[in-house]
Design a protein around this motif. Sequence first.
Motif, PDB file in Angstrom:
ATOM      1  N   SER A  47       0.829  -1.207   0.000  1.00  0.00           N
ATOM      2  CA  SER A  47       0.000   0.000   0.000  1.00  0.00           C
ATOM      3  C   SER A  47       0.861   1.254   0.000  1.00  0.00           C
ATOM      4  CB  SER A  47      -0.944   0.003   1.210  1.00  0.00           C
ATOM      5  OG  SER A  47      -0.246   0.238   2.413  1.00  0.00           O
ATOM      6  N   GLN A  48       1.974   1.228   0.733  1.00  0.00           N
ATOM      7  CA  GLN A  48       2.871   2.384   0.752  1.00  0.00           C
ATOM      8  C   GLN A  48       3.453   2.652  -0.632  1.00  0.00           C
ATOM      9  OE1 GLN A  48       5.827   2.424   3.891  1.00  0.00           O
ATOM     10  NE2 GLN A  48       4.440   1.418   5.322  1.00  0.00           N
ATOM     11  N   ALA A  49       3.833   1.592  -1.345  1.00  0.00           N
ATOM     12  CA  ALA A  49       4.400   1.773  -2.681  1.00  0.00           C
ATOM     13  C   ALA A  49       3.375   2.359  -3.642  1.00  0.00           C
ATOM     14  CB  ALA A  49       4.913   0.430  -3.204  1.00  0.00           C
ATOM     15  N   VAL A  50       2.155   1.846  -3.607  1.00  0.00           N
ATOM     16  CA  VAL A  50       1.115   2.335  -4.518  1.00  0.00           C
ATOM     17  C   VAL A  50       0.765   3.781  -4.213  1.00  0.00           C
ATOM     18  CG1 VAL A  50      -1.304   2.075  -5.173  1.00  0.00           C
ATOM     19  CG2 VAL A  50       0.166   0.064  -5.012  1.00  0.00           C
ATOM     20  N   VAL A  51       0.610   4.105  -2.937  1.00  0.00           N
ATOM     21  CA  VAL A  51       0.251   5.477  -2.571  1.00  0.00           C
ATOM     22  C   VAL A  51       1.362   6.449  -2.945  1.00  0.00           C
ATOM     23  CG1 VAL A  51      -0.229   7.018  -0.623  1.00  0.00           C
ATOM     24  CG2 VAL A  51      -1.354   4.792  -0.763  1.00  0.00           C
ATOM     25  N   ILE A 111      -4.340   8.854  -8.457  1.00  0.00           N
ATOM     26  CA  ILE A 111      -5.621   8.357  -7.956  1.00  0.00           C
ATOM     27  C   ILE A 111      -6.522   9.519  -7.555  1.00  0.00           C
ATOM     28  CG2 ILE A 111      -6.720   7.055  -6.089  1.00  0.00           C
ATOM     29  CD1 ILE A 111      -4.259   5.208  -6.125  1.00  0.00           C
ATOM     30  N   LEU A 112      -5.969  10.506  -6.874  1.00  0.00           N
ATOM     31  CA  LEU A 112      -6.759  11.673  -6.486  1.00  0.00           C
ATOM     32  C   LEU A 112      -7.238  12.442  -7.713  1.00  0.00           C
ATOM     33  CD1 LEU A 112      -4.679  12.954  -3.435  1.00  0.00           C
ATOM     34  CD2 LEU A 112      -6.844  11.712  -3.396  1.00  0.00           C
ATOM     35  N   ASP A 114      -6.872  20.029  -7.689  1.00  0.00           N
ATOM     36  CA  ASP A 114      -5.448  20.210  -7.382  1.00  0.00           C
ATOM     37  C   ASP A 114      -4.974  18.980  -6.599  1.00  0.00           C
ATOM     38  OD1 ASP A 114      -2.904  21.049  -6.893  1.00  0.00           O
ATOM     39  OD2 ASP A 114      -3.446  22.949  -5.937  1.00  0.00           O
ATOM     40  N   PRO A 115      -4.800  17.851  -7.283  1.00  0.00           N
ATOM     41  CA  PRO A 115      -4.444  16.609  -6.580  1.00  0.00           C
ATOM     42  C   PRO A 115      -3.099  16.677  -5.871  1.00  0.00           C
ATOM     43  CG  PRO A 115      -4.226  16.326  -8.952  1.00  0.00           C
ATOM     44  CD  PRO A 115      -4.901  17.644  -8.738  1.00  0.00           C
ATOM     45  N   LEU A 116      -2.149  17.449  -6.404  1.00  0.00           N
ATOM     46  CA  LEU A 116      -0.835  17.544  -5.770  1.00  0.00           C
ATOM     47  C   LEU A 116      -0.942  18.175  -4.392  1.00  0.00           C
ATOM     48  CD1 LEU A 116       2.232  17.315  -5.738  1.00  0.00           C
ATOM     49  CD2 LEU A 116       2.348  19.485  -6.990  1.00  0.00           C
ATOM     50  N   PHE A 163     -10.525   2.196 -13.102  1.00  0.00           N
ATOM     51  CA  PHE A 163     -11.044   1.231 -12.127  1.00  0.00           C
ATOM     52  C   PHE A 163      -9.952   0.397 -11.443  1.00  0.00           C
ATOM     53  CE2 PHE A 163     -14.546   1.843 -15.183  1.00  0.00           C
ATOM     54  CZ  PHE A 163     -15.499   2.328 -14.298  1.00  0.00           C
ATOM     55  N   GLY A 164      -8.748   0.396 -11.992  1.00  0.00           N
ATOM     56  CA  GLY A 164      -7.673  -0.400 -11.412  1.00  0.00           C
ATOM     57  C   GLY A 164      -7.388  -0.076  -9.956  1.00  0.00           C
ATOM     58  N   PRO A 165      -7.241   1.218  -9.577  1.00  0.00           N
ATOM     59  CA  PRO A 165      -6.972   1.544  -8.172  1.00  0.00           C
ATOM     60  C   PRO A 165      -8.062   1.056  -7.226  1.00  0.00           C
ATOM     61  CG  PRO A 165      -6.458   3.415  -9.564  1.00  0.00           C
ATOM     62  CD  PRO A 165      -7.137   2.408 -10.444  1.00  0.00           C
TER      63      PRO A 165
END
Length: 426
Positions: free
Chosen positions: A255-259, A266-267, A274-276, A395-397
């Motif tokens: 989960s840490q790697a994906v996030v 994802i956001l 402004d996802p960043l 839909f992958g995430p």
Amino acid sequence: MSDVIVDNRQRWPPLYQGWINLIFAVLASVVALPCMTWGLGIVTEPLLKDIEISRETWAGYNFWATVVAGVFLLPTGLVIDRFGARPVAVVSTFILSVSVWFISRADTGGELQSAMIAARCAGQGVLAVASVAFVGKWFARRITMAMTIYGVAVILAFMLAERITGEMSASVGWRSTWERWSLFSGLIVCPLLAFFVRSTPTENTRFADGEMIAASVSAQSNTVSEAGREFTLAAAAATPIFWVFCLAGAANGGSQAVVSLFGISILKLNGFSDPLATFLRAVAVVSSIGAILGLLGTGVLGRTMSQKGILRVACMLGIASSMVLPVASTPIHADMFGASWGLQCGVLTVVTNTVWVKYYGRKHQGAIEGFTMFVQLAAQAGAPWLMTQLGSDKFGPAVFFYALAGLFGLLFLASLVISASESDTK
């Protein structure tokens, strides 16, 4: 009169070596920043432009460096158990120093990849196991508290190191920054580890109150596991509860790697304008606070709650965070994810570093830690790829995180029915 003088002199006992080891374990962890994903991410943009490689190529370099470092974890634990954590840490820090220097001097993609692999093996691989062993080999009754302090100190130290590295790279450039990291690790950290750290207690070791783990024959029970003996890696792996904790650590690492790699994307898919900015607040700030609270909370829970009980708390947090992120559409949702995810990471960091000593003893801790860290690193390498294979970009995430929530649920249930006692597993 002389008796009074003696008593006064003994009022301030020398600092327990375990606490000294903990301080330098934090230093040994942080010095690996230049070879880690978070550290390299600070200078990714200028590095790609300078060496003229694509993002896809850079991602490939990171993947293979992680995979090779993971493989190195397997023999590392055995070497630590055989020769001690101190010589392994000193040698790996020196190799890390040389490798980081070559990263700063890389002119081609091939040179960069070779230096990255060597640095990742020495830093994120070997040094990671050795730094945990600095603490685990010296604490018994207070292992949960020691690992809690270690975890909080590592987070704070990394936050400081990342800020200094970012400011330095903006001021003098990424190459000069990595050169300074190389000199720091080779000329300062190496000698400090060699001089101050001790691998394991001896018969003449002066122990802190409650840590009499090898001072006399009567205290030998504290050197072994709760089951009453020392487990080899094979014996530990033969107990079902081993895999419950091992997979929990892997789920956390994945989960840490994906996030870290895809959190902003994802956001953005969730509709954030402004996802960043949202990512930096929810992950860099809120989750860091949550992780520290999780670490401290685990230190408190460890006094009254079993390792399996703490794991169940972590699994519930893992289920919550995994269910929130795919549907997060407002800043409050993102902060809820950051808080629950940070708590999850903090709790799992402590419990997966302390359970091995408590359940399986200290003698073969290096081998056990090396294997479980290998599984975690494999999850970190494979989880981002797996997410991209589970569905479309949209839909992958969601599929990945819902599956992750299911895994945490299964681990929660498994912890209810599987015994931690060796006698109950035979």
